[in-house]
Scaffold this motif. Structure first.
Motif, PDB file in Angstrom:
ATOM      1  N   ALA A 363      89.136 -25.852   6.296  1.00  0.00           N
ATOM      2  CA  ALA A 363      89.379 -26.326   4.926  1.00  0.00           C
ATOM      3  C   ALA A 363      90.830 -26.018   4.586  1.00  0.00           C
ATOM      4  N   GLU A 364      91.499 -26.956   3.880  1.00  0.00           N
ATOM      5  CA  GLU A 364      92.916 -26.761   3.577  1.00  0.00           C
ATOM      6  C   GLU A 364      93.160 -26.797   2.076  1.00  0.00           C
ATOM      7  N   VAL A 365      93.981 -25.867   1.611  1.00  0.00           N
ATOM      8  CA  VAL A 365      94.430 -25.859   0.217  1.00  0.00           C
ATOM      9  C   VAL A 365      95.938 -25.638   0.245  1.00  0.00           C
ATOM     10  N   ASP A 366      96.586 -25.880  -0.895  1.00  0.00           N
ATOM     11  CA  ASP A 366      98.039 -25.711  -0.945  1.00  0.00           C
ATOM     12  C   ASP A 366      98.413 -24.387  -1.585  1.00  0.00           C
ATOM     13  N   LEU A 367      99.528 -23.864  -1.111  1.00  0.00           N
ATOM     14  CA  LEU A 367     100.074 -22.646  -1.694  1.00  0.00           C
ATOM     15  C   LEU A 367     100.226 -22.852  -3.201  1.00  0.00           C
ATOM     16  N   GLY A 368      99.789 -21.892  -3.987  1.00  0.00           N
ATOM     17  CA  GLY A 368      99.891 -22.002  -5.445  1.00  0.00           C
ATOM     18  C   GLY A 368      98.662 -22.596  -6.099  1.00  0.00           C
ATOM     19  N   ASP A 369      97.793 -23.232  -5.311  1.00  0.00           N
ATOM     20  CA  ASP A 369      96.582 -23.834  -5.885  1.00  0.00           C
ATOM     21  C   ASP A 369      95.658 -22.770  -6.475  1.00  0.00           C
ATOM     22  N   GLY A 443      77.808 -14.106  15.782  1.00  0.00           N
ATOM     23  CA  GLY A 443      76.878 -15.180  16.104  1.00  0.00           C
ATOM     24  C   GLY A 443      77.337 -16.519  15.564  1.00  0.00           C
ATOM     25  N   GLY A 444      78.524 -16.586  14.947  1.00  0.00           N
ATOM     26  CA  GLY A 444      79.087 -17.867  14.525  1.00  0.00           C
ATOM     27  C   GLY A 444      79.376 -17.994  13.040  1.00  0.00           C
ATOM     28  N   MET A 445      78.933 -17.050  12.223  1.00  0.00           N
ATOM     29  CA  MET A 445      79.073 -17.186  10.775  1.00  0.00           C
ATOM     30  C   MET A 445      80.482 -16.790  10.329  1.00  0.00           C
ATOM     31  N   MET A 446      81.425 -17.647  10.710  1.00  0.00           N
ATOM     32  CA  MET A 446      82.830 -17.357  10.492  1.00  0.00           C
ATOM     33  C   MET A 446      83.554 -18.697  10.494  1.00  0.00           C
ATOM     34  N   THR A 447      84.526 -18.854   9.590  1.00  0.00           N
ATOM     35  CA  THR A 447      85.303 -20.090   9.579  1.00  0.00           C
ATOM     36  C   THR A 447      86.734 -19.767   9.143  1.00  0.00           C
ATOM     37  N   VAL A 448      87.531 -20.815   8.902  1.00  0.00           N
ATOM     38  CA  VAL A 448      88.950 -20.629   8.616  1.00  0.00           C
ATOM     39  C   VAL A 448      89.328 -21.429   7.374  1.00  0.00           C
ATOM     40  N   LEU A 449      90.079 -20.792   6.485  1.00  0.00           N
ATOM     41  CA  LEU A 449      90.630 -21.458   5.304  1.00  0.00           C
ATOM     42  C   LEU A 449      92.153 -21.464   5.445  1.00  0.00           C
ATOM     43  N   ARG A 450      92.730 -22.667   5.415  1.00  0.00           N
ATOM     44  CA  ARG A 450      94.178 -22.771   5.595  1.00  0.00           C
ATOM     45  C   ARG A 450      94.879 -22.902   4.253  1.00  0.00           C
ATOM     46  N   VAL A 451      95.855 -22.031   4.000  1.00  0.00           N
ATOM     47  CA  VAL A 451      96.722 -22.176   2.825  1.00  0.00           C
ATOM     48  C   VAL A 451      98.034 -22.767   3.344  1.00  0.00           C
ATOM     49  N   ARG A 452      98.273 -24.051   2.997  1.00  0.00           N
ATOM     50  CA  ARG A 452      99.455 -24.773   3.485  1.00  0.00           C
ATOM     51  C   ARG A 452     100.682 -24.411   2.657  1.00  0.00           C
ATOM     52  N   SER A 453     101.809 -24.173   3.347  1.00  0.00           N
ATOM     53  CA  SER A 453     103.053 -23.999   2.594  1.00  0.00           C
ATOM     54  C   SER A 453     103.690 -25.369   2.453  1.00  0.00           C
ATOM     55  N   PRO A 454     104.527 -25.546   1.404  1.00  0.00           N
ATOM     56  CA  PRO A 454     105.186 -26.833   1.248  1.00  0.00           C
ATOM     57  C   PRO A 454     106.092 -27.116   2.451  1.00  0.00           C
ATOM     58  N   PRO A 455     106.195 -28.400   2.890  1.00  0.00           N
ATOM     59  CA  PRO A 455     106.981 -28.716   4.079  1.00  0.00           C
ATOM     60  C   PRO A 455     108.447 -28.359   3.885  1.00  0.00           C
TER      61      PRO A 455
END
Ligand code: C2O
Ligand code: CU
Length: 455
Positions: A363-369, A443-455
């Motif tokens: 899942a992706e969100v933006d920095l500052g969101d 056992g798999g109950m783990m995921t990743v959240l991405r905080v995107r920085s502005p380009p």
């Protein structure tokens, strides 16, 4: 004197195990029942600060195999600086933590600073940088920006390394001031059968022997009239703790003091959870572990004493502070990220949104969101939800907002519960999201959240 363990199974559900002491080597034991003296509570030794500058806490954490004596059990474990729990790190908001990991294990390792808000390259997860190999070292360095009761532990073979004893407390002091006579660290863990690996697996929350700072059923001497500030950590892999003691005022969860104290009948600490409580000592008092099942429904067994406070002298504690209610934030009514927790203890397959780590959608969100997260527990067991890198505010649990604003980094999600959380994405990077019942995470109950920085 050896300890034998008798796990009892009832209706397919593990219940409180009992430890019987074999006292046959005590002279005269067949006529008089030998009573082992209870140990005095000892707090984990604090870390030695290598840097004389007050704003820098510089420590060495050497991770090495260790033959442990925990609660009367002999365990082939691991330790930081030869002690379990590891050294307590104490700092103030604004200090810089410099920690030299020295890996004397025969496996790679890392250190994760659970709840303390380390930047992603210092977060100790193996995809940010390679774990430190056996014989290697790595220096973690980052500012401590928020007060709270945090902890540190490996994030490589997390289930195995934490289970064997690699963990310690990181206390960051900051406003508001709390008036107490003594700060007392209480780290709880559950341990397995003598001579074997300290393995809780398969017992699903009913650990065999609970220890406090590595001691079974210790006693703490206190002066009547003292107010203790208890720093509580449940470092167990799977064991839920329902703590009860008369007069306990819960003043904080994971992320420091905020709002008025709570007085629950039992304080439930899920694996990975912390809390702070004030205890005004008016007389002798026991801290009990009440029966609790992470599968819901009835829990069997008598309360177990974990620790006693033994009071002496005269005095009356000052009344506990009343605190000021902080209204929780209003739910903005939209959802940015949904996590459904599903799984099955019979298969050991645990999923977030139907996916098992590492085959997950990021899942992706933006920095500052401002990010609103909804966690839905669709399974038949509880799960402590943990987000790396960001503390979050609890908007509601099953639609009900908390009485006062509540900020956490680890939140127990009950069976079929829906919790809504919000946080502002202030730290860029790929952040782990997982259940802190460590066999569930493995056992798999783990995921990743991405905080995107502005380009
Ligand atoms: Cu305390 Cu990712 O964990
Ligand atoms: Cu879980």
């Amino acid at each position: 004197m050896s300890a034998r363990l008798w796990p009892w199974l009832l209706g397919g559900c593990a219940v409180t195990a009992e430890v019987r002491e074999d006292d046959s080597d005590t002279p005269g034991s067949d006529t008089v029942e030998a009573q082992a003296p209870r140990p005095a509570l000892v707090e984990p030794a604090p870390a030695v600060d290598l840097d004389p500058t007050p704003e820098v806490l510089e420590v060495t954490l050497r991770a090495a195999p260790a033959r442990l004596e925990v609660g009367g059990l002999a365990v082939d474990g691991f330790a930081y600086e030869g002690q379990v729990p590891g050294p307590t790190l104490r700092a103030r908001v604004g200090d810089v933590l410099v920690a030299h990991l020295d890996n004397a294990l025969d496996a790679p390792t890392t250190i994760h600073w659970h709840g303390a808000g380390a930047p992603v390259e210092m977060d100790g997860v193996p995809w940010q940088r390679d774990p430190t190999p056996p014989g290697g070292g790595f220096t973690y360095r980052f500012p401590l920006e928020q007060p709270g009761t945090f902890w540190y532990h490996p994030h490589f073979d997390t289930e195995g390394q934490v289970d064997r004893g690699l963990y310690g407390l990181l206390v960051v002091d900051g406003p508001p001031q709390v008036v107490a006579d003594r700060d007392v660290v209480l780290v709880f863990d559950a341990w397995g059968e003598a001579g074997r690996r300290a393995d809780e697996h398969g017992l699903e929350g009913t650990g065999l022997v609970w220890t406090v700072n590595g001691l079974r059923d210790p006693v703490l001497d206190v002066a009547r009239g003292e107010t203790l500030r208890l720093r509580l950590l449940n470092a167990s892999n799977t064991g839920y703790l329902a703590l009860a003691a008369d007069g306990l005022s819960v003043i904080a969860g994971d992320q420091g003091v905020r709002g008025p104290p709570a007085h629950p009948d039992t304080l439930v600490l899920a694996p990975g959870d912390r809390a702070e409580a004030l205890l005004g000592v008016t007389g002798d008092l026991d801290l009990l572990r009440e029966p609790f099942s992470l599968h819901g429904g009835a829990a069997w067994g008598a309360p177990e004493r974990l620790l006693s406070f033994r009071a002496s002298g005269e005095g009356m504690p000052a009344p506990a502070p009343s605190g000021v209610r902080v209204p929780p934030s209003t739910d903005p009514g939209r959802t940015d990220v949904v996590y459904t927790f599903q799984g099955d203890s019979r298969t050991g397959g645990w999923r977030i949104n139907g996916e098992a780590f590492p085959d997950v959608t990021i899942a992706e969100v933006d920095l500052g969101d401002r990010v609103v997260v909804e966690v839905r527990n669709l399974s038949s067991t509880r799960h402590p939800f943990h987000l790396h890198g960001h503390a979050f505010e609890v908007l509601s649990v099953d639609g009900v907002p908390p009485v006062s604003s509540t900020t956490e980094d680890t939140l127990d999600v009950g069976i079929h519960q829906v919790v809504r959380l919000a946080f502002t994405a202030t730290r860029p990077g790929d952040w782990m999201v997982h259940c802190h019942v460590l066999p569930h995470a493995d056992g798999g109950m783990m995921t990743v959240l991405r905080v995107r920085s502005p380009p």
